[in-house]
Each structure stands twice: as structure tokens, then as C-alpha cells.
Design a protein around this motif. Structure first.
Motif, PDB file in Angstrom:
ATOM      1  N   GLN A  89      44.377  24.237  35.387  1.00  0.00           N
ATOM      2  CA  GLN A  89      43.155  23.861  34.597  1.00  0.00           C
ATOM      3  C   GLN A  89      43.888  23.066  33.559  1.00  0.00           C
ATOM      4  O   GLN A  89      45.095  23.026  33.439  1.00  0.00           O
ATOM      5  N   SER A  90      43.155  22.078  33.090  1.00  0.00           N
ATOM      6  CA  SER A  90      43.564  21.222  31.979  1.00  0.00           C
ATOM      7  C   SER A  90      42.506  21.036  30.954  1.00  0.00           C
ATOM      8  O   SER A  90      41.328  20.495  31.361  1.00  0.00           O
ATOM      9  N   LYS A  91      42.533  20.794  29.697  1.00  0.00           N
ATOM     10  CA  LYS A  91      41.699  20.766  28.908  1.00  0.00           C
ATOM     11  C   LYS A  91      42.195  19.662  27.653  1.00  0.00           C
ATOM     12  O   LYS A  91      43.314  19.858  27.335  1.00  0.00           O
ATOM     13  N   LYS A  92      41.759  18.532  27.337  1.00  0.00           N
ATOM     14  CA  LYS A  92      42.135  17.530  26.495  1.00  0.00           C
ATOM     15  C   LYS A  92      41.168  17.820  24.934  1.00  0.00           C
ATOM     16  O   LYS A  92      40.097  18.239  24.973  1.00  0.00           O
ATOM     17  N   ASP A  93      42.076  16.988  24.019  1.00  0.00           N
ATOM     18  CA  ASP A  93      41.440  17.128  22.630  1.00  0.00           C
ATOM     19  C   ASP A  93      40.944  18.512  22.095  1.00  0.00           C
ATOM     20  O   ASP A  93      39.732  18.742  21.893  1.00  0.00           O
ATOM     21  N   VAL A  94      41.717  19.600  22.432  1.00  0.00           N
ATOM     22  CA  VAL A  94      41.076  20.876  21.665  1.00  0.00           C
ATOM     23  C   VAL A  94      42.229  21.399  20.700  1.00  0.00           C
ATOM     24  O   VAL A  94      43.459  20.997  20.557  1.00  0.00           O
TER      25      VAL A  94
END
Length: 437
Positions: free
Chosen positions: A346-351
Motif C-alpha cells: 500500500q502507498s499513500k501520498k501527502d499525509v
């Protein structure tokens, strides 16, 4: 002049006094050492103290990309190469290929002048191959005959069943012996044909096995697939003995020797065994990064190619074989090299991100200690995605805030008095011994 007995008496007295003096000096030294030890112990016990200092460790709430991954170790699989094997022994008569040469399937690699034993084995393998070939031809001929008989029986039955007397499928006439006999003749012919098809398939398998044995015992060594020749160490005139190579072909007879490898342009793959906890997080085509122990300065990219969800159990531990494929070909990567693979699940940006150690969870509620206006206060937060080191903050904090991630305690010794009294003051002061003369 002193008399002789008086001189001897004086010398005896002098010797006695000298021995006493030496003994006195040794005892004095021992007492001094003990006194120093006791003095140091007393000094550290009564004139020093320990100071404990606690330091707060802090970090900043920051925005960034959160990556959740699974790591595993594996080996480079031999999926882009095939060994060239032979059972023969003798003298190398001719070498037709060279290392790094592109070669086609079936091309000659080398020719061996067989010794007596290998010549006999080759003759037996050739006879077995020819016998298997003849058996297959006979089985195929029989199959064609049974097929013709089946078709003839089918035509007779079809013609009878389409007459006015039998064309009605629900007619009672279909129970008459004439109709049933014709039908059974066709069904029997069909069964005989299908059985003969199985005989042909079995004969073909036997021929393939005989052909493999003949290839391994042939004086001419052929390329099993197309690709680039590697690890070829044959030279004209050298003696080739059975099992002379250190490696043995895994897909041939146990006595086969590997004399070369054929490498294709297929991309390398890594074979992994994932745990039952990690396998639930991994999906096909997940991006991966690969590092090779033998090539520490290179990082390769790839993806998950296959996942065996059936798994296997060994000593009570369940593992799931998984295959990872490189994005690009890597000729410097060899089969059976050790590899470390990181699979991005999984990957999430700008958090908003904080270290995992900064979050305290109790009774299902999570808090983070924040420094505000010079004071520390506990703030309730809502958590999102997390990795092994970082966790996403959905609410409760803002970027740039200072948070407490832990404390560090150190202990040091300090001197409480700068003046001390020597434990030796007055010890043996002015003392001495005169030797009478």
C-alpha cells in the motif's frame, strides 16, 4: 684486634638485623597497598554521588508518503536457463560452439568419440528408440483401422435410425433386436477407437522417453533450446568422463553430466516463501524492489508474478510460494543468488506522519504527547494507515508540531568535595632503622 669469635658474633647480629629490615619493608608495602584500596573505596562511597538526567526525545509532525511493505528473502530461480547434459564418456572429437555464442535449438555443440561402455549404451538406446518408434507406428495404424470401423458402424446405425420404423426416438421399435444390435455395434466400435487413442498416447510417451535416453547417450551433443551458450568447458582432445562435471542435470538421469548451459533472454525471477500473515497483504502485480547480496550497490525493480494460495506446511509452519519477476533483464544476475525482496502492498501520498513510537493506545483510544506553549499535553488523534515505523494521522495534529516520541535517562557520577585527607598522613612518618656497626 678483635678475636675471631667476636667477629663472628658481630656478623651474625648484622645478618639478623638486615633480615628483619627486609621483612619490615615488605610488610610496610603490603599495608600501603591495602590502605590505598580502602582509601579509594571510602572516597567514592562518601565523597561522590550519582546524578540521573532525563532527556525528552522529540520529533516533528511531517507530511510525506507512507509506504507499507512486506519483506522476504529468496533465491534467483533458474527460469531463464537450461543445462546441456550427456551420459557419455570418451574423447572430445570436435567442439562446434563457443561461450556467449547464440545458438538454435537442435544445433550441434560437441561430438564425442565414445569409449567402449558408452558405445554399448548408445547402441542399446538406439535400439530402444527404434523399437518405441515402431510400436507407435503400429498403434497409429491400428487406431486408423478402428476409426474406420467406428465410422462404418456409425453410418449403418444412422441409416437404420432414420428409417420410418425407427426415426421416432420414442418409438417402441427401438427396443427391437435389429435396432439395438446396430446401436451396440457402433458404441463398441467407438469404445475400441477411444481405447486405441489411449494406446497411441502411451506409445508416444514411450517414444519421447526413448528419444531422451538416446539424446543423453548420443556421441553428438545438441542444444536443447535456443539461447546463449555459457559455462562450456569442453576442448578438443580432452577426456570426458561420466559425472565429470560438478553439477548434475535436474531434469535427466542421475548419471548425467552438465557440460554447458543455454541462457535465454527471459527476465530473472525470485522464488519466495511468504508467511500466512504476509500473504494476505500481497496481490498480483504489486511493485517490488530487489537487492542481491552479491551485488550490494544495485537495486532492481519488479512485480509479483504469481502467488500459490494453497501453500505448504513444514514442521508445523505454513508458507506460501510466491514468484517475483524483474522489470528488465539483468545478465549480471545469476541463478541461485540470494535476494532480498520488499513488496509494496500500500502507498499513500501527502499525509500527516508521526513515528509509531509517539502513539499511545489504551482502551481503543490513541493519543500523542504534544509540546505547546512550553508545556506537554496529551492530544487524542485518529489513526489511518501504518507501517513498521510510521503511522498516518487523520485528525488531532497539524504539520510542524513538536511531539514527544520518548525519553532517555542517563546516570553520571559527580564529586561532592574537592579536598580530602590522605589516608597515609602520619603513616610511618619519620620512621627508620639504623644498622649498628
Amino acid at each position: 684486634m678483635l678475636k675471631e669469635h667476636e667477629v663472628n658474633k658481630r656478623n651474625a647480629i648484622l645478618n639478623t638485623v638486615s633480615e628483619w629490615f627486609k621483612t619490615h619493608l615488605i610488610l610496610t608495602s603490603v599495608v600501603a597497598v591495602i590502605a590505598v584500596a580502602l582509601s579509594y573505596f571510602g572516597y567514592t562511597k562518601f565523597f561522590t554521588s550519582s546524578v540521573t538526567t532525563t532527556t525528552t526525545q522529540t520529533a516533528q509532525v511531517e507530511k510525506g508518503t507512507l509506504v507499507v511493505s512486506v519483506s522476504a528473502s529468496g533465491q534467483i530461480a533458474a527460469t531463464n536457463s537450461k543445462s546441456v547434459s550427456t551420459n557419455v564418456s570418451g574423447v572430445v572429437k570436435q567442439v562446434y560452439a563457443t561461450n556467449n555464442q547464440e545458438i538454435r535449438q537442435g544445433a550441434k555443440i560437441a561430438e564425442i568419440e565414445l569409449d567402449q561402455e558408452s558405445q554399448q549404451n548408445y547402441s542399446q538406446a538406439l535400439a530402444a528408440y527404434q523399437s518405441a518408434k515402431n510400436t507407435l507406428a503400429a498403434a497409429q495404424t491400428s487406431m486408423y483401422t478402428t476409426q474406420t470401423a467406428m465410422l462404418n458402424k456409425w453410418d449403418s446405425f444412422k441409416e437404420l435410425s432414420e428409417t420410418d420404423m425407427y426415426k421416432d426416438s420414442g418409438s417402441a421399435n427401438r427396443n427391437l433386436p435389429e435396432f439395438m444390435t446396430s446401436q451396440n455395434d457402433w458404441l463398441a466400435a467407438e469404445a475400441t477407437y477411444k481405447n486405441q487413442q489411449a494406446v497411441v498416447a502411451q506409445a508416444q510417451t514411450a517414444l519421447n522417453s526413448a528419444a531422451q535416453s538416446l539424446r543423453l547417450n548420443s556421441p553428438i551433443i545438441y542444444a536443447p533450446i535456443s539461447g546463449k551458450v555459457t559455462a562450456l568447458s569442453l576442448m578438443k582432445g580432452m577426456v570426458l568422463s561420466s559425472n565429470s562435471s560438478s553439477s548434475t542435470s535436474s531434469n535427466s538421469d542421475s548419471s548425467s553430466s552438465t557440460i554447458a548451459n543455454i541462457v535465454t533472454e527471459a527476465r530473472p525471477t525470485v522464488s519466495l516463501n511468504l508467511t500466512e500473515i504476509d500473504i494476505t497483504k500481497v496481490e498480483l502485480n504489486d511493485a517490488v524492489t530487489i537487492t542481491i547480496d552479491a551485488l550490494p550497490n544495485k537495486i532492481y525493480n519488479g512485480k509479483v508474478l504469481s502467488i500459490d494460495t494453497t501453500g505448504s506446511v513444514s514442521s508445523g509452519v505454513t508458507s506460501y510460494p510466491t514468484v517475483v519477476v524483474f522489470d528488465e533483464n539483468a545478465p549480471e544476475v545469476f541463478s541461485n543468488m540470494s535476494a532480498q525482496v520488499t513488496i509494496v502492498t500500500q502507498s499513500k501520498k501527502d499525509v500527516l506522519l508521526v513515528p509509531v513510537s509517539a502513539v499511545k493506545t489504551q482502551n481503543g483510544k490513541s493519543t500523542v504527547t504534544v509540546e505547546r506553549d512550553g508545556k506537554q499535553q496529551s492530544v487524542a488523534v485518529e489513526l489511518g494507515l501504518s507501517s513498521d515505523t510510521q503511522v498516518e494521522i487523520l485528525s488531532g495534529l497539524e504539520a510542524g508540531e513538536t511531539i514527544v516520541i520518548g525519553t532517555k535517562t542517563t546516570t553520571s557520577a559527580t564529586k561532592t568535595s574537592s579536598q580530602t585527607t590522605s589516608p597515609f598522613s602520619g603513616f610511618g612518618g619519620g620512621g627508620g632503622t639504623r644498622i649498628p656497626r
